[in-house]
Design an enzyme around this catalytic site. Structure first.
Site, PDB file in Angstrom:
ATOM      1  N   GLU A  27       0.864  -1.281  -0.119  1.00 44.05           N
ATOM      2  CA  GLU A  27       0.004   0.068  -0.028  1.00 44.05           C
ATOM      3  C   GLU A  27       0.925   1.290   0.114  1.00 44.05           C
ATOM      4  OE1 GLU A  27      -3.560   1.818   2.562  1.00 44.05           O
ATOM      5  OE2 GLU A  27      -1.787   0.899   3.842  1.00 44.05           O
ATOM      6  N   ASP A  28       2.012   1.187   0.667  1.00 43.43           N
ATOM      7  CA  ASP A  28       2.990   2.572   0.814  1.00 43.43           C
ATOM      8  C   ASP A  28       3.446   2.915  -0.493  1.00 43.43           C
ATOM      9  OD1 ASP A  28       2.397   2.826   3.471  1.00 43.43           O
ATOM     10  OD2 ASP A  28       4.149   1.121   3.953  1.00 43.43           O
ATOM     11  N   ARG A  47      12.952   1.732   1.488  1.00 39.52           N
ATOM     12  CA  ARG A  47      11.818   1.361   0.879  1.00 39.52           C
ATOM     13  C   ARG A  47      11.654   2.093  -0.564  1.00 39.52           C
ATOM     14  NH1 ARG A  47       6.525   0.666   3.765  1.00 39.52           N
ATOM     15  NH2 ARG A  47       6.356  -0.698   2.247  1.00 39.52           N
ATOM     16  N   HIS A 122       1.400   5.764  10.524  1.00 35.09           N
ATOM     17  CA  HIS A 122       0.620   6.394   9.333  1.00 35.09           C
ATOM     18  C   HIS A 122      -0.692   6.789   9.625  1.00 35.09           C
ATOM     19  CE1 HIS A 122       3.350   3.648   6.799  1.00 35.09           C
ATOM     20  NE2 HIS A 122       3.684   4.712   6.537  1.00 35.09           N
ATOM     21  N   CYS A 209      -2.881  -2.923   4.407  1.00 39.63           N
ATOM     22  CA  CYS A 209      -1.418  -2.632   4.050  1.00 39.63           C
ATOM     23  C   CYS A 209      -0.999  -3.240   2.960  1.00 39.63           C
ATOM     24  CB  CYS A 209      -0.767  -2.981   5.491  1.00 39.63           C
ATOM     25  SG  CYS A 209      -0.852  -1.849   6.751  1.00 39.63           S
TER      26      CYS A 209
END
Length: 217
Positions: A27-28, A47, A122, A209
């Site tokens: 998801e990020d 990341r 988050h 997520c």
């Protein structure tokens, strides 16, 4: 993944990336809207390489736009409510990303607002969409006043991590670890489907997520 398939979704599973251990939290890396997919620039340097494979996977489905340096944005900080987009101002996402999102999405009629938060990684740890008019929220981590007239369902005080849910095909996918807040969702009229997330929860992972859910039609 099996729950998504059981609810009628076509699931595309991407190959594992052993050198990117956080890539399970897909998801990020992107925010997929009906008109366009935004490829993010994750706040953790380790990341940032994750976005390459996600951009390739999303190319058949959407035009792509990108968040560019020096801005940083994690998709877990992005809450979409219709044409209103809220971005958590966290350790991973900053005001420069809010400005870039507004610029890139203005042609499609979106408004983008930065929202302060504290006590969680988050924004979607603190608040998520239940339906078009309703949010599930831990208002100790993010102020309810930032979300105007939306109806709010507060998590049970004994379940501070319970604010993450995934509405999908007339159901609400939800972690089985939060029975008290689940009862609140059911009293609201939600048909809740529970999943076990004990291992993901150790890294503040939740039901939104590990997937990017969108309409391909």
């Amino acid at each position: 993944m099996q729950t998504l398939a059981d609810l009628g979704c076509d699931v595309v599973e991407l190959p594992a990336e052993p050198d990117l251990p956080d890539s399970v939290f897909v998801e990020d890396t992107a925010v997929v809207l009906p008109e366009v997919a935004v490829i993010t620039r994750p706040g953790a340097d380790s990341r940032k390489p994750e976005t390459a494979s996600i951009a390739q996977a999303l190319t058949p489905y959407r035009p792509l736009v990108h968040i560019e340096a020096p801005a940083t944005l994690d998709g877990g900080d992005v809450l979409v409510m219709g044409r209103s987009i809220f971005v958590g101002l966290s350790t991973r996402s900053d005001r420069r990303a809010v400005a870039q999102l507004q610029e890139r999405l203005r042609p499609f009629g979106y408004s983008v607002t930065g929202v302060p938060l504290h006590g969680c990684l988050h924004l979607k740890s603190a608040v998520t969409r239940v339906d078009d008019e309703t949010l599930l929220i831990n208002d100790h981590w993010v102020g309810a006043g930032h979300f105007g007239a939306y109806r709010k369902i507060a998590v049970d005080a004994a379940e501070p991590d319970a604010a993450n849910c995934l509405p999908l095909r007339g159901r609400v996918v939800y972690a089985e670890a939060f029975p008290r807040t689940r009862e609140k969702l059911e009293r609201h009229g939600c048909a809740v489907v529970t999943v076990a997330l004990d291992e993901l929860a150790k890294a503040e992972g939740a039901v939104t997520c590990c997937s990017l859910v969108f309409d391909t039609g």
